[in-house]
Design a protein around this motif. Structure first.
Motif, PDB file in Angstrom:
ATOM      1  N   GLY A   1       0.860  -1.167   0.194  1.00  0.00           N
ATOM      2  CA  GLY A   1      -0.192  -0.024   0.156  1.00  0.00           C
ATOM      3  C   GLY A   1       0.867   1.252  -0.146  1.00  0.00           C
ATOM      4  N   ALA A   2       0.268   2.126  -0.871  1.00  0.00           N
ATOM      5  CA  ALA A   2       1.057   3.724  -0.802  1.00  0.00           C
ATOM      6  C   ALA A   2       0.090   4.726   0.012  1.00  0.00           C
ATOM      7  CB  ALA A   2       1.313   4.121  -2.003  1.00  0.00           C
ATOM      8  N   PHE A   3       0.439   5.092   1.081  1.00  0.00           N
ATOM      9  CA  PHE A   3      -0.460   6.026   1.927  1.00  0.00           C
ATOM     10  C   PHE A   3       0.067   7.377   1.881  1.00  0.00           C
ATOM     11  CE2 PHE A   3      -1.822   1.892   3.022  1.00  0.00           C
ATOM     12  CZ  PHE A   3      -3.145   1.925   3.392  1.00  0.00           C
ATOM     13  N   ILE A   4      -0.714   8.116   2.135  1.00  0.00           N
ATOM     14  CA  ILE A   4      -0.249   9.643   2.139  1.00  0.00           C
ATOM     15  C   ILE A   4      -0.187  10.232   3.719  1.00  0.00           C
ATOM     16  CG2 ILE A   4      -0.714  12.148   1.535  1.00  0.00           C
ATOM     17  CD1 ILE A   4      -2.241   9.090  -0.331  1.00  0.00           C
ATOM     18  N   GLY A   5       0.923  11.094   3.987  1.00  0.00           N
ATOM     19  CA  GLY A   5       1.004  11.483   5.048  1.00  0.00           C
ATOM     20  C   GLY A   5       1.579  13.050   5.130  1.00  0.00           C
ATOM     21  N   GLU A   6       1.452  13.810   5.970  1.00  0.00           N
ATOM     22  CA  GLU A   6       1.950  15.458   5.953  1.00  0.00           C
ATOM     23  C   GLU A   6       3.329  15.124   5.646  1.00  0.00           C
ATOM     24  OE1 GLU A   6       0.706  18.151   8.860  1.00  0.00           O
ATOM     25  OE2 GLU A   6       2.801  18.493   9.278  1.00  0.00           O
TER      26      GLU A   6
ATOM     27  N   PHE B   1       1.328  20.399  -5.481  1.00  0.00           N
ATOM     28  CA  PHE B   1       1.015  19.311  -4.857  1.00  0.00           C
ATOM     29  C   PHE B   1      -0.082  19.666  -3.672  1.00  0.00           C
ATOM     30  CE2 PHE B   1       4.898  18.262  -6.833  1.00  0.00           C
ATOM     31  CZ  PHE B   1       4.361  17.593  -7.797  1.00  0.00           C
ATOM     32  N   THR B   2      -0.317  20.860  -3.087  1.00  0.00           N
ATOM     33  CA  THR B   2      -1.260  20.785  -2.247  1.00  0.00           C
ATOM     34  C   THR B   2      -2.620  20.897  -2.418  1.00  0.00           C
ATOM     35  OG1 THR B   2       0.520  22.270  -0.844  1.00  0.00           O
ATOM     36  CG2 THR B   2      -1.730  22.623  -0.195  1.00  0.00           C
ATOM     37  N   GLY B   3      -2.936  21.516  -3.695  1.00  0.00           N
ATOM     38  CA  GLY B   3      -4.331  21.562  -4.065  1.00  0.00           C
ATOM     39  C   GLY B   3      -5.007  19.989  -4.453  1.00  0.00           C
ATOM     40  N   THR B   4      -4.441  19.168  -4.782  1.00  0.00           N
ATOM     41  CA  THR B   4      -5.096  17.673  -5.216  1.00  0.00           C
ATOM     42  C   THR B   4      -4.929  16.800  -3.756  1.00  0.00           C
ATOM     43  OG1 THR B   4      -4.417  18.373  -7.317  1.00  0.00           O
ATOM     44  CG2 THR B   4      -5.140  16.038  -6.788  1.00  0.00           C
ATOM     45  N   ARG B   5      -5.847  16.433  -3.413  1.00  0.00           N
ATOM     46  CA  ARG B   5      -5.645  15.329  -2.278  1.00  0.00           C
ATOM     47  C   ARG B   5      -5.595  13.907  -2.870  1.00  0.00           C
ATOM     48  NH1 ARG B   5      -7.595  14.274   3.196  1.00  0.00           N
ATOM     49  NH2 ARG B   5      -7.906  11.833   3.296  1.00  0.00           N
ATOM     50  N   ARG B   6      -4.245  13.541  -2.824  1.00  0.00           N
ATOM     51  CA  ARG B   6      -4.173  12.202  -3.503  1.00  0.00           C
ATOM     52  C   ARG B   6      -4.620  11.076  -2.558  1.00  0.00           C
ATOM     53  NH1 ARG B   6      -0.470  11.991  -7.776  1.00  0.00           N
ATOM     54  NH2 ARG B   6      -0.247   9.633  -7.338  1.00  0.00           N
ATOM     55  N   LYS B   7      -5.115   9.981  -3.159  1.00  0.00           N
ATOM     56  CA  LYS B   7      -5.618   8.822  -2.597  1.00  0.00           C
ATOM     57  C   LYS B   7      -4.851   7.557  -2.106  1.00  0.00           C
ATOM     58  CE  LYS B   7     -10.262   9.686  -4.154  1.00  0.00           C
ATOM     59  NZ  LYS B   7     -11.033   9.641  -5.410  1.00  0.00           N
ATOM     60  N   PRO B   8      -4.827   7.070  -1.208  1.00  0.00           N
ATOM     61  CA  PRO B   8      -4.197   5.890  -0.903  1.00  0.00           C
ATOM     62  C   PRO B   8      -4.515   4.868  -1.804  1.00  0.00           C
ATOM     63  CG  PRO B   8      -5.221   6.293   1.175  1.00  0.00           C
ATOM     64  CD  PRO B   8      -5.784   7.382  -0.014  1.00  0.00           C
ATOM     65  N   GLU B   9      -3.198   4.140  -2.246  1.00  0.00           N
ATOM     66  CA  GLU B   9      -3.801   2.815  -3.340  1.00  0.00           C
ATOM     67  C   GLU B   9      -3.013   1.631  -2.527  1.00  0.00           C
ATOM     68  OE1 GLU B   9      -1.794   3.647  -7.431  1.00  0.00           O
ATOM     69  OE2 GLU B   9      -1.893   5.731  -6.430  1.00  0.00           O
ATOM     70  N   CYS B  10      -3.926   0.676  -2.649  1.00  0.00           N
ATOM     71  CA  CYS B  10      -3.714  -0.630  -1.941  1.00  0.00           C
ATOM     72  C   CYS B  10      -3.828  -1.788  -3.046  1.00  0.00           C
ATOM     73  CB  CYS B  10      -4.819  -0.927  -1.003  1.00  0.00           C
ATOM     74  SG  CYS B  10      -4.915   0.351   0.438  1.00  0.00           S
ATOM     75  N   PHE B  11      -2.896  -2.642  -2.900  1.00  0.00           N
ATOM     76  CA  PHE B  11      -2.712  -3.777  -3.704  1.00  0.00           C
ATOM     77  C   PHE B  11      -2.628  -4.940  -2.925  1.00  0.00           C
ATOM     78  CE2 PHE B  11      -0.305  -0.077  -5.278  1.00  0.00           C
ATOM     79  CZ  PHE B  11      -0.697   0.213  -6.336  1.00  0.00           C
ATOM     80  N   ILE B  12      -3.406  -5.986  -3.595  1.00  0.00           N
ATOM     81  CA  ILE B  12      -3.639  -7.200  -2.665  1.00  0.00           C
ATOM     82  C   ILE B  12      -4.041  -8.174  -3.897  1.00  0.00           C
ATOM     83  CG2 ILE B  12      -6.037  -6.832  -2.465  1.00  0.00           C
ATOM     84  CD1 ILE B  12      -4.856  -7.789   0.411  1.00  0.00           C
TER      85      ILE B  12
END
Ligand code: FMN
Ligand code: SF4
Ligand code: SF4
Length: 273
Positions: free
Chosen positions: A122-127, A262-273
Motif C-alpha cells: 500500500g502507498a499512503f499519504i502523510g503530511e 501538490f497542495t491543491g489535489t488530495r491524493r488517495k491511498p492505493e492498495c494492492f492485494i
C-alpha cells in the motif's frame, strides 16, 4: 494461519507508524484478539544495530517513508540485514502527497529478496516532512478508514488455504533515479549537505538530539550537527518551542515548489492485494 504480528518501520515524523500500526491492530482485531502485536521501530540508530529475523508463523507489517521517490537510501544497509525466513509481509510506503514513484515496488523487492512472502502493498499519504500544508494532518480519518478496509482484505487473503500468492504493485523497473530538487532558475541542485539551524528560543531540552534518526545532533550543543542530515524534519516538527528551522535558499525554494504544485489535489491511498 499466522500466530504473531510484528510492525516493522522507520518513521521520523510518525505518519508511517500510524498506518502500519492501524493495519496491524485491525488484523489482530479480526483474529478475535488472540494474537499479539510486537513493534520493531528502527527509526533510531541504535535499533538499526540489532539483527532481526522472522519465521513462517509471522505476519510483518513493514513500512518506510518515500524519500525522493524511492526507499530512503540510508535504510538499505539495515533492511538487507533482516531475515524473512518465509514470513508473510505487507509492504507499506508513506509519501507527502507528491508521488511514491518506485518506492513501493522497490520496498516489495527488498522484502522479497530477504525471504519474505509479500502478499499486499500500500502507498499512503502523510503530511510532508518539509511542510505543514502539504498533506496537512494526514493520515486522517478518511485514510484510516481505507487502512481498516485494506487490513480486512489482507485478513481475508490470509484465510484462503495454501500459500498466498505474491502481490503485484505499481512501479517501474529499472527504478527511477532519485527525484532531484531544482533552484529558482530550474537547474537541478543538491540539498544533501543542508542542515537545520537553531534559534534563540531553544530551551536546551535535548529532544531534537534524542529523536534524530541519524544521531547527528550534538547532545552537548544542540546547534551543532555532527553527522549527516536526511532532512526528515523530526527535529523541526518535534521541537516544543519551534526553535529548529531550515534557512537554506534551495531547500526553501524546493519546499515552496512542492507546496504550490501538490497542495491543491488530495491524493488517495492505493492498495494492492
Ligand atoms: C528527504 C525527503 C524526501 C521526500 N521525498 C518525497 C517524495 O519523493 N514524494 C513525496 O510525496 N513525499 C516525499 N517526502 C515526504 C515523506 O515521504 C512524507 O512526509 C512521509 O509521510 C514521512 O513519513 P514519516 O512521518 O513516517 O517520517 C520526502 C521527505 C523527505 C524528508
Ligand atoms: S528540541 Fe528544540 S528546544 Fe529542545 S533542545 Fe532541540 S532545539 Fe532546543
Ligand atoms: S538533523 Fe536532520 S536528520 Fe536529524 S532530525 Fe533534524 S532533519 Fe532529521
Amino acid at each position: 494461519m499466522i500466530k504473531k504480528i510484528t510492525t516493522l518501520y522507520f518513521s521520523a515524523t510518525g505518519t508511517t507508524e500510524k498506518i502500519v500500526t492501524g493495519i496491524a491492530e485491525k488484523i489482530a482485531k479480526n483474529h478475535g484478539g488472540e494474537i499479539t502485536i510486537s513493534n520493531f521501530d528502527f527509526t533510531l540508530p541504535e535499533a538499526r544495530k540489532k539483527t532481526i529475523s522472522f519465521d513462517k508463523d509471522s505476519l510483518v507489517i513493514a513500512g518506510v517513508p518515500v524519500y525522493a521517490g524511492r526507499v530512503p537510501n540510508v535504510l538499505l544497509k539495515f533492511l538487507n540485514t533482516i531475515s524473512g525466513n518465509d514470513a508473510t509481509a505487507v509492504a507499506v510506503v508513506l509519501y507527502g502527497n507528491r508521488h511514491y514513484d518506485d518506492a513501493l515496488i522497490e520496498f516489495k523487492d527488498i522484502l522479497e529478496s530477504n525471504g519474505f512472502n509479500v502478499i499486499a502493498g500500500g502507498a499512503f499519504i502523510g503530511e510532508h516532512s518539509f511542510s505543514e500544508t502539504l498533506g496537512a494532518d494526514r493520515p486522517d480519518e478518511q485514510d484510516m478508514a481505507v487502512t481498516a478496509d485494506f487490513a480486512d482484505k489482507i485478513y481475508d487473503k490470509m484465510k484462503t488455504p495454501g500459500k498466498n500468492p505474491a502481490v503485484v504493485v505499481s512501479g517501474n523497473k529499472p527504478y527511477m533515479e532519485y527525484y532531484r530538487p531544482k533552484d529558482q532558475n530550474g537547474n537541478f541542485v543538491s540539498i544533501l549537505k543542508v542542515t537545520p539551524r537553531t534559534n534563540s528560543d531553544c530551551i536546551d531540552c535535548k529532544l531534537c538530539s534524542e529523536v534524530c534518526p541519524m544521531g547527528s545532533i550534538d547532545l552537548d550543543d544542540v546547534s551543532k550537527i555532527t553527522g549527516i542530515c536526511i532532512k526528515c524534519c523530526a527535529c523541526v516538527k518535534k521541537c516544543p518551542v519551534g526553535a529548529k528551522y531550515f534557512d537554506d535558499e534551495n531547500y526553501l525554494w524546493h519546499k515552496h515548489e512542492l507546496e504550490v504544485a501538490f497542495t491543491g489535489t488530495r491524493r488517495k491511498p492505493e492498495c494492492f492485494i
